[in-house]
Design an enzyme around this catalytic site. Structure first.
Site, mmCIF file in Angstrom:
data_model
loop_
_atom_site.group_PDB
_atom_site.id
_atom_site.type_symbol
_atom_site.label_atom_id
_atom_site.label_comp_id
_atom_site.label_asym_id
_atom_site.label_seq_id
_atom_site.Cartn_x
_atom_site.Cartn_y
_atom_site.Cartn_z
ATOM 1 C CG HIS A 124 -1.904 5.632 -1.418
ATOM 2 N ND1 HIS A 124 -2.789 6.532 -1.829
ATOM 3 C CD2 HIS A 124 -2.548 4.200 -2.135
ATOM 4 C CE1 HIS A 124 -3.523 5.948 -2.545
ATOM 5 N NE2 HIS A 124 -2.755 4.822 -2.451
ATOM 6 C CB CYS A 146 -5.716 -1.049 -3.717
ATOM 7 S SG CYS A 146 -5.760 1.014 -3.258
ATOM 8 C CB CYS A 199 -0.822 0.545 1.160
ATOM 9 S SG CYS A 199 -2.187 -1.558 1.048
ATOM 10 N NE ARG A 248 -9.316 2.270 -3.756
ATOM 11 C CZ ARG A 248 -9.236 1.861 -5.020
ATOM 12 N NH1 ARG A 248 -9.361 3.034 -5.736
ATOM 13 N NH2 ARG A 248 -8.622 0.894 -6.024
#
Lengths: 103, 204, 267
Positions: free
Chosen positions: C180, C228, C176, C224
């Protein structure tokens, strides 16, 4: 049967602002599905709005309008508490009419 | 692709000096929970959750950087993995390279494994003046070849970097395209040409 | 004066053709988003969600109106801003969708398989979760995010979620954090919130669920995470899995203090 429209109508200074959300696939007829087959066209062709029996908006739509269309317009002379009615008809002949009270 | 190496993992945490036993417990537990929370679909098998040294070492929050010794180990291991083409030719067709750089498909559970993967370079890098839809996770590669020339050493570096970015920079965000079998040798040659060929849009 | 300034700016811009064409594309996208704000089709999901909540369904023929989302049976307003949370009746941490599944099973008598058979909708195959999430989350709009990690199981979920956020894996080595973990980055032209910082976590978390114009669907936070991980080249994330709840706890807690602002509308 298609889902109801969401209609909001607000009167201010002699003008009624109307916002309409419609639930519709709006298939263009140009798209192919996973198997490579064309997805048949299915879209709203005409929209009309009526207030006190009088048409205040009339529109012809085509496949260029997005899925789940949003329409906003103003008209004069509507009063708080009166009703506004919106109707759409699609290319398969399906139609839907919903009403809302002007706030 | 990667095999679990629990011994190395443990060693790493000890060497790293940044992990108390509880940290290690949490990491192990998180891994167990993940194994139970994903399911194999299409080409995306559960062994994708097994980490190699670079993956586990670069997973320690809050930063994705590691200490010098581990970085050196990762870079050495990954450098040894680079395989240069047997024919010695490192430059392919930059036009094909441009298509590969644009394509983001491949390796997802929703992708057909029969189709070639893309490199998706534009997702993270600016590469040409005409493509304005580029990402900024990686540095701009505009004028990459113009700045560096086209020597044998530069060709080997460019090919090697695409094959295995972590050979040059441990914990790099960039996928190891050759090492992990995302792109083929021919595709990496095409991308090397895209970056170095004077006629490619990268160098205009 | 204004004319002169505009000309001067135009001249400046000409000197940076490549930069400005990218910048103007970003500006145009911002304008496009602005235009989308009015008439968010998420309204259509909200309306259906309220119906689904109140409908008598399942073998027991009861509605979800007695479902306890954490603030007591039937209390919906503000509930989402405190999820995920520990529920003593289930002795575990649950996010919204997991709690809804729990209520469908315990109150309405559905089997787990029946309750979870359509997490995400597609066209006419619609998902009750997307409708319910649209309505329930809309009832927290404007409420400050206030997720607790004081219960040991909540604290545990947070710590596991944090580990998962940084977990690199799969053929692309993505975590992730790859996309991000830094501020001011974008993928193609899409801005990426830095979820490791307060401002980014708040912006990211408080704008889901969202109506995705590109899909014509309303998507939840479960979706979401699911999508992802698909793009991370991981295997398929199971709906309401423990990992999904842990990650949601980590991200929701980091968004604490911000006013919840969804269902939103996104590209």
């Amino acid at each position: 049967m298609a889902d109801p429209m969401r209609i909001r109508a607000v009167a201010r200074d002699g003008v009624v602002n109307v916002k309409v959300l419609m639930s519709h696939e709006m298939e263009t007829g140009q798209r192919k599905d996973g198997a490579g087959q064309l997805v048949p066209a299915h879209f709203i062709q005409s929209v009309s709005a009526t207030h006190n029996g009088k048409v205040v908006l009339s529109a012809q739509w085509g496949p260029a309008v997005s899925k789940n269309p949003f329409l906003e317009f103003n008209f004069k002379a509507g009063q708080k508490g009166e009703r506004i009615s919106v109707t759409w008809v699609d290319n398969k002949g399906e139609q839907r009419t919903d009403e809302a009270t002007i706030n | 692709m990667t095999q679990p190496r629990p011994l190395l993992l443990v060693l790493l945490f000890v060497l790293g000096g940044c992990a108390t036993p509880t940290e290690l417990d949490i990491a192990k537990q998180a891994h167990e929970v993940m194994r139970a929370s994903f399911k194999e679909t299409g080409q995306a098998t559960l062994d994708r959750l097994n980490q190699d040294l670079a993956q586990s070492a670069c997973s320690i929050p809050p930063s994705t950087s590691v200490n010098k010794e581990i970085a050196a180990t990762i870079e050495k291991e990954n450098m040894a993995s680079i395989r240069y083409p047997a024919d010695g030719k490192l430059l392919g067709d930059w036009k094909s390279g441009e298509r590969i750089a644009q394509s983001g498909v491949g390796k997802q559970f929703s992708d057909d494994p029969k189709n070639a993967s893309g490199g998706n370079c534009y997702a993270c890098h600016q590469m040409s003046k005409q493509e304005i839809s580029f990402g900024t996770i990686g540095p701009s590669l505009l004028g990459f070849g113009k700045l560096r020339g086209n020597s044998e050493a530069i060709q080997r570096y460019t090919y090697g970097k695409i094959w295995n970015a972590q050979a040059y920079s441990a914990c790099s965000n960039m996928p190891r395209f050759g090492h992990n079998g995302i792109l083929t040798e021919a595709q990496i040659k095409d991308l090397t040409a895209l970056l170095l060929d004077p006629a490619s849009p990268v160098n205009q | 004066m204004t004319v002169f300034r505009t000309l001067a700016i135009a001249g400046l811009l000409l000197g940076y053709a490549a930069v400005t064409s990218a910048q103007s594309a970003v500006d145009e996208i911002a304008k496009y988003r602005q235009q989308l704000q009015d008439g968010n089709p998420a309204d259509l999901w909200e309306a259906r969600g309220e119906d689904v909540w109140k409908q008598k369904r399942g073998p027991k023929g009861v509605s979800l109106e007695r479902c306890d989302l954490g603030l007591g049976p039937g209390v919906v307003t503000g509930a989402y801003a405190q999820l995920p949370r520990y529920f003593s009746d289930a002795d575990r941490v649950m996010d919204l969708e997991t709690r809804l599944v729990h209520c469908m099973v315990t109150l309405q008598g559905m089997s787990l398989a029946d309750a979870t058979k359509r997490p995400f909708g597609s066209g006419t195959n619609r998902s009750d979760f997307e409708a319910l999430a649209a309505w329930i989350t809309a009832e927290s709009r404007g409420t400050k995010m206030n997720v607790s990690i004081s219960h040991p199981k909540e604290a545990q979920a947070y710590r596991l979620g944090e580990k998962m956020f940084y977990f690199r894996g799969g053929p692309h080595d993505f975590a992730c954090a790859t996309c991000h973990g830094e501020s001011g980055k974008r993928i193609r032209l899409q801005d990426l919130p830095n979820l490791t910082e307060k401002a980014g976590a708040q912006l990211g978390y408080t704008t889901w669920p969202a109506y995705r114009v590109s899909q014509g669907e309303l998507r939840t936070f479960q979706w979401r995470l699911y999508d992802c991980f698909r793009q991370q080249r991981f295997p398929e994330l199971k709906f309401t899995s423990e990992a999904s709840i842990a990650l949601t706890t980590f991200l929701a807690y980091n968004a604490n203090g911000a006013a919840f602002n969804a269902p939103a509308i996104k590209r």
